[in-house]
Enzyme design. Sequence first.
Site, PDB file in Angstrom:
ATOM      1  CB  ILE A  43      51.006 -14.013  31.957  1.00  0.00           C
ATOM      2  CG1 ILE A  43      50.646 -14.875  32.614  1.00  0.00           C
ATOM      3  CG2 ILE A  43      49.820 -13.037  31.415  1.00  0.00           C
ATOM      4  CD1 ILE A  43      49.668 -16.126  32.068  1.00  0.00           C
TER       5      ILE A  43
ATOM      6  CG  LEU B  71      53.931  -7.917  33.311  1.00  0.00           C
ATOM      7  CD1 LEU B  71      55.172  -6.901  33.456  1.00  0.00           C
ATOM      8  CD2 LEU B  71      53.056  -7.871  34.451  1.00  0.00           C
TER       9      LEU B  71
ATOM     10  CG  ASN C  28      52.618  -5.672  40.437  1.00  0.00           C
ATOM     11  OD1 ASN C  28      52.663  -5.570  39.395  1.00  0.00           O
ATOM     12  ND2 ASN C  28      53.203  -6.253  41.568  1.00  0.00           N
TER      13      ASN C  28
ATOM     14  CG  ASN D 158      56.422  -6.915  38.139  1.00  0.00           C
ATOM     15  OD1 ASN D 158      57.789  -7.191  38.604  1.00  0.00           O
ATOM     16  ND2 ASN D 158      55.854  -7.404  37.726  1.00  0.00           N
TER      17      ASN D 158
ATOM     18  CB  CYS E  21      57.887  -9.080  35.384  1.00  0.00           C
ATOM     19  SG  CYS E  21      56.933 -10.281  34.057  1.00  0.00           S
TER      20      CYS E  21
ATOM     21  CG  ASN F  21      57.811 -11.543  40.362  1.00  0.00           C
ATOM     22  OD1 ASN F  21      57.213 -12.417  39.568  1.00  0.00           O
ATOM     23  ND2 ASN F  21      57.618 -10.323  40.111  1.00  0.00           N
TER      24      ASN F  21
ATOM     25  CB  THR G 222      50.606 -20.332  42.483  1.00  0.00           C
ATOM     26  OG1 THR G 222      51.670 -19.766  41.604  1.00  0.00           O
ATOM     27  CG2 THR G 222      50.203 -21.693  41.625  1.00  0.00           C
TER      28      THR G 222
HETATM   29  C1  LIG Z   1      49.856 -16.233  36.136  1.00  0.00           C
HETATM   30  C2  LIG Z   1      50.674 -15.310  37.118  1.00  0.00           C
HETATM   31  C3  LIG Z   1      50.644 -13.964  36.790  1.00  0.00           C
HETATM   32  C4  LIG Z   1      51.479 -13.360  37.488  1.00  0.00           C
HETATM   33  N1  LIG Z   1      51.570 -11.646  37.212  1.00  0.00           N
HETATM   34  C5  LIG Z   1      52.254 -10.904  38.074  1.00  0.00           C
HETATM   35  C6  LIG Z   1      52.153  -9.612  37.901  1.00  0.00           C
HETATM   36  O1  LIG Z   1      51.284  -8.974  36.800  1.00  0.00           O
HETATM   37  N2  LIG Z   1      53.101  -8.747  38.576  1.00  0.00           N
HETATM   38  C7  LIG Z   1      53.761  -9.305  39.398  1.00  0.00           C
HETATM   39  O2  LIG Z   1      54.381  -8.719  39.938  1.00  0.00           O
HETATM   40  N3  LIG Z   1      53.806 -10.546  39.806  1.00  0.00           N
HETATM   41  C8  LIG Z   1      53.210 -11.467  38.968  1.00  0.00           C
HETATM   42  N4  LIG Z   1      53.068 -12.842  39.324  1.00  0.00           N
HETATM   43  C9  LIG Z   1      53.954 -13.117  40.357  1.00  0.00           C
HETATM   44  C10 LIG Z   1      53.153 -13.642  41.595  1.00  0.00           C
HETATM   45  O3  LIG Z   1      52.688 -12.344  42.104  1.00  0.00           O
HETATM   46  C11 LIG Z   1      54.065 -14.113  42.884  1.00  0.00           C
HETATM   47  O4  LIG Z   1      54.938 -13.066  42.802  1.00  0.00           O
HETATM   48  C12 LIG Z   1      54.648 -15.496  42.350  1.00  0.00           C
HETATM   49  O5  LIG Z   1      53.684 -16.080  41.493  1.00  0.00           O
HETATM   50  C13 LIG Z   1      55.168 -16.305  43.626  1.00  0.00           C
HETATM   51  O6  LIG Z   1      54.084 -16.423  44.367  1.00  0.00           O
HETATM   52  P1  LIG Z   1      53.345 -17.846  44.360  1.00  0.00           P
HETATM   53  O7  LIG Z   1      54.368 -18.868  44.603  1.00  0.00           O
HETATM   54  O8  LIG Z   1      52.469 -17.872  45.739  1.00  0.00           O
HETATM   55  O9  LIG Z   1      52.613 -17.896  43.130  1.00  0.00           O
HETATM   56  C14 LIG Z   1      52.432 -13.750  38.520  1.00  0.00           C
HETATM   57  C15 LIG Z   1      52.144 -15.029  38.860  1.00  0.00           C
HETATM   58  C16 LIG Z   1      51.524 -16.099  38.093  1.00  0.00           C
HETATM   59  C17 LIG Z   1      51.412 -17.257  38.351  1.00  0.00           C
END
Ligand SMILES: Cc1cc2nc3c(=O)[nH]c(=O)nc-3n(C[C@H](O)[C@H](O)[C@H](O)COP(=O)(O)O)c2cc1C
Lengths: 269, 269, 320, 320
Positions: free
Chosen positions: C74, C76, C102, C130, C133, C195, C269
């Site tokens: 994405i 950010l 965050n 964060n 990322c 992350n 997710t």
């Molecule tokens: C579409 C998407 C956007 C994300 N955006 C952020 C973000 O802006 N900041 C962040 O710290 N993590 C972000 N993440 C990471 C998630 O917060 C999480 O750490 C990561 O997806 C692992 O957890 P999960 O397997 O439950 O998704 C994002 C993940 C996804 C899939």
Amino acid sequence: MNKTLEEVVSIEFNRQIGIDTCLMGFRSTSLASLAKPGQFLMIHLGRETKDPLLRRPFSIHGIKDKNKLMILYRIIGKGTSLLSTFKEGDPISVIGPLGNGFNLPRPNERTLFVAGGMGIAPLFFLTQVLNEVQKHKFKMFLGFPTSQEVVLLDQLKDLNVDLSLTTEDGSLGIKGLVTDLLDQYLGQRLTKRPVIYACGPTPMLKKIAQKSFTFNLKCYVSLEGSMACGLGICQGCAVKAANSKDKPYYYVCQDGPVFPAEMIDWEVM
Amino acid sequence: MNKTLEEVVSIEFNRQIGIDTCLMGFRSTSLASLAKPGQFLMIHLGRETKDPLLRRPFSIHGIKDKNKLMILYRIIGKGTSLLSTFKEGDPISVIGPLGNGFNLPRPNERTLFVAGGMGIAPLFFLTQVLNEVQKHKFKMFLGFPTSQEVVLLDQLKDLNVDLSLTTEDGSLGIKGLVTDLLDQYLGQRLTKRPVIYACGPTPMLKKIAQKSFTFNLKCYVSLEGSMACGLGICQGCAVKAANSKDKPYYYVCQDGPVFPAEMIDWEVM
Amino acid sequence: MVSSPNLSVEIGGLKLKNPVITASGTFGYGNELIPFYDPSLLGAIIVKGLSLRPMPGNPPPRIVETPCGLLNAIGLANIGIETFIEEKLPFLSKINTPIITNIYGHTIKDYAKMAKRIESVDRIAAIEINISCPNVEEGGMAFGTDPDIAAMVTDQVVKNTTKPVIVKLTPNVTDITIIAKAVESAGAKAISVTNTFLGMAVDVATRRPKLANITGGLSGPAIKPMALYLVHKVVANVKIPVIGLGGIMDYRDALEFLLVGARAIQVGTANLINPKTAMEIVNSLTDFCVREKISNINQIIGGLKVNGENHEKGGDKKNK
Amino acid sequence: MVSSPNLSVEIGGLKLKNPVITASGTFGYGNELIPFYDPSLLGAIIVKGLSLRPMPGNPPPRIVETPCGLLNAIGLANIGIETFIEEKLPFLSKINTPIITNIYGHTIKDYAKMAKRIESVDRIAAIEINISCPNVEEGGMAFGTDPDIAAMVTDQVVKNTTKPVIVKLTPNVTDITIIAKAVESAGAKAISVTNTFLGMAVDVATRRPKLANITGGLSGPAIKPMALYLVHKVVANVKIPVIGLGGIMDYRDALEFLLVGARAIQVGTANLINPKTAMEIVNSLTDFCVREKISNINQIIGGLKVNGENHEKGGDKKNK
Ligand SMILES: Cc1cc2nc3c(=O)[nH]c(=O)nc-3n(C[C@H](O)[C@H](O)[C@H](O)COP(=O)(O)O)c2cc1C
Ligand SMILES: Cc1cc2nc3c(=O)[nH]c(=O)nc-3n(C[C@H](O)[C@H](O)[C@H](O)COP(=O)(O)OP(=O)(O)OC[C@H]3O[C@@H](n4cnc5c(N)ncnc54)[C@H](O)[C@@H]3O)c2cc1C
Ligand SMILES: Cc1cc2nc3c(=O)[nH]c(=O)nc-3n(C[C@H](O)[C@H](O)[C@H](O)COP(=O)(O)OP(=O)(O)OC[C@H]3O[C@@H](n4cnc5c(N)ncnc54)[C@H](O)[C@@H]3O)c2cc1C
Ligand SMILES: Cc1cc2nc3c(=O)[nH]c(=O)nc-3n(C[C@H](O)[C@H](O)[C@H](O)COP(=O)(O)O)c2cc1C
Ligand code: FES
Ligand code: FES
């Protein structure tokens, strides 16, 4: 190694025969001609998907008309749930027959079958085969948690089985565990020493094995184990050997699944 | 945001209606009462498994009897293959209706529908709805790669559609692309300027959008995009905005899937 | 009388009514929260990653599905901290649960500035930093792979706010415990693990990467075993609470993380697939506690049995 | 006349008839190879990891399935190099394809001794050094996370053999290119990327780890995006060929690795599920080349298009 096939077969029937218990049959002349009681199949359930990833092991539950194989299974997780949704005509990939089957008893040997839950699956096939060559009744102790899970009673009677049924909650048959029946039975004066064939949950097998040592009886157990390949390749399905100097571990898929009880280190089971 | 529901519905029918093309219907009075042409659904196909992981987006293809919804889909990968195995009575989880539908033409406006392949799915619903309020014929250019993939011809005729069909290989209808028809059509002297409604592969939409700019026609395109959520949350389904100063990207699921062609930066498409 | 189990947990002074938090980037900013349920039921909400100024995000395609996983780049995309505070926070403020921002900075100074700005906003309960990322050119993960920089970022944020500071770590390191200890020493009140994992996918037909950004971050069930391992490892090496996440899809997954010692968990997710997941996990955890006669969720946290012994509880012990 | 495509590739002087190799630990030693097809059809066979002396392996449970993944803690159960050479090699020698031994040592000296022993065995074509096994107490992965130790192990093996030395790296590091460059400098002729990712799983019912070893190595489709990323990264940073593996289940997966620049690929977990996988990949790659009018597989290797440009080919360029 025994001859092993990989075949895509077409499901002939797949129906529920009890709470969470299903019977599935498919046609394969080649597998049917090779299969022996105690052997198992690795069945691929993923089809379109990669989850579940691994094949799942199932005992061969019986053969019919020399070309149909059956498995009896309990829905306990992802793979078996998926399997239960498969319909007549659906293709599935099967690898087998795998492992070493039961050593058949000699004609004059007395046998005692002890099955817990789905442990009945391979023992049913064994009685089916023995029934063709032996005339006397087979003694069997069969246990389930509760009456709702009990299956195959009629079929076992047809097979000339002298059946004693237990349920843990006493809702059908004798209340208790199959191992209680075994205790009682072995407590009696036995005219002839039986050979035990047992299949079921590991704690049950452990008790039975220990009894067999106490009473100095020959005892075959059919073990389970987490399997990735079923082919002796991954070394995932290890069980500790009793005499671990030669070989520290046996592999259930290759060295078993049927083992003489004395080969296994039951301490760690 | 529009009202959105998550519902587990039961499949009423799911049948193949062409090579690799299926029609699936289910009952949901609440979704049917909300759905507008151009909106879509996110359908969960995993059931017992986590692969496929994400829901898949499908346009609402039609509504029947005020309580049945239909989707028209092509089997192209894992999710759609799985979907095609679902049978009557199987439950599926559906989220919708999602996105903004088509802006309906004003009663006296001339419309031109251009559909490529499964692009017919939402346009069919649109003609269905328009057919109830308008009496004149709708002009439609419909293209498929080959005759075997052609579907819905009869149904479109019932809907009062003045249909021109193309196939890329010329096996049915006119040989060529729908955009060739559009070129021809726009090359004529038009008495009334049509509003274009287009849905299909991105390269097709790009050509149509550019034509609409040349001829200064109002043009709505229904876009696709890789979607994770369909809900405006993940920001996965970005498309570059033409005037990217205010907003660099639009999100297909939330700002679309239907966009006036001039909103999109077609350079990067 | 059956009393309902106590699910509340404490993270760096912040009391949560239950240990279920929505992960950044997977639950929106606020008014995009899909009204599938009342978000006040959650332990906390972590909003989409915010930067000092708005960021457009990466060109599409930004996401691709992999076996049991989601690869995202994405980049950010966000509206920036100011617009967030003005336009989104008022809606979020109505929700009766802690709102955690965050934050992401291109430079260490950016982080400090954002912390200062947030300090003045009452309604924000805590800050998750964060430094992990994988989808941005500057900062991001680069900050999270070096213990010194990770500590400096943490230190700068901690100095500029009185709110609890949570540091979200990247899994893409040789030894995550070094980074964890560094940010703990620098004043972090909690650590989020983990992350996304770096990954990529190729479209064989076009011979191009499936993501315009070429690489992305992997999330979802595919990463759960790895995330769980990292949480297990971090819990054993820091005194501050650890928030576990990575592939949690249901309450059983959540329990796995709690058992290895996570004080709370985040759902990422899964929200995108079943927007009700987080709420369902809260409900199922309650049911589980009732069924298992567990009066307080803290009895589960760190309750992993290894060789007959209980696993040490996160936050209740010394480093080792 | 349609001529059949040339699939042969070269790895450090070793000519393979095609780029499809079976991965260590997933294809047995030799006579356990299931006779589902003629293994001579393969590019090469890498046998189960061998140590100087037999190793019993870890107590069970040793494997557990995770979403699209397999977590294993076999613990390098093996019969030892001597027994292998005596009992297993005679069978393997009948196979008309290079046999590669995968070796693991508790100490650097162990590696050197094994290399020396193998040097005397004609039928072994190459050595793959495993410095990346996560499931053993000593050596294993510890050797693979430190560039100096990785280089020392490589150096000791290279000094004791004239056969091509392939080093198999662990993914569990912050920057795999540092390790890759270190082993390249130390004389490795090729690099295999990647071994398994550290992971764990917990049985919620018993509250115990699902593996007796607590942690294990994750393989299978779940790791493919991460493995592909690592291969892509290593290819861009070394001159020697890279062998790609991790989650390859079919020829499309294989193509993804070839496109990012892998000179050959290995099939691991997939062998356990469908024992014909490797052969099917060989066949499908042939069909693919015919269909796409590709006369030589090397035209695909490194053929990833990024921003209109071809990705640099592995092995044909300078470090950068
Ligand atoms: C579409 C998407 C956007 C994300 N955006 C952020 C973000 O802006 N900041 C962040 O710290 N993590 C972000 N993440 C990471 C998630 O917060 C999480 O750490 C990561 O997806 C692992 O957890 P999960 O397997 O439950 O998704 C994002 C993940 C996804 C899939
Ligand atoms: C040689 C052999 C023969 C077998 N024969 C039969 C048979 O004839 N009929 C039958 O119903 N089952 C049989 N099994 C067990 C069967 O393989 C498992 O029930 C099946 O793999 C479960 O798959 P699943 O995806 O549904 O469950 P999963 O989702 O994999 O697991 C669900 C739960 O069950 C546990 N579990 C998984 N496998 C086993 C197992 N083997 N033993 C105990 N607990 C397990 C898991 O840890 C988990 O908690 C046999 C197993 C072996 C090794
Ligand atoms: C708003 C919207 C509405 C849609 N409506 C319909 C519809 O009514 N009927 C219909 O058949 N399809 C429709 N689609 C496309 C549909 O969502 C995809 O075909 C479906 O997700 C493919 O899933 P799969 O798992 O079968 O394929 P996958 O296994 O995910 O993919 C197979 C191959 O197709 C490619 N692919 C995947 N999704 C798309 C896509 N959206 N466009 C182009 N290529 C793709 C992949 O890159 C891959 O190469 C719509 C998409 C969107 C965004
Ligand atoms: C059961 C099993 C045993 C393995 N044994 C070894 C080994 O002995 N030596 C080694 O270097 N790698 C070993 N591996 C790692 C594989 O060779 C491979 O690197 C890894 O599984 C990733 O590839 P895959 O996803 O295709 O399986 C083993 C993997 C599995 C699943
Ligand atoms: S299951 Fe692989 S060796 Fe037994
Ligand atoms: S698909 Fe998630 S924002 Fe559009």
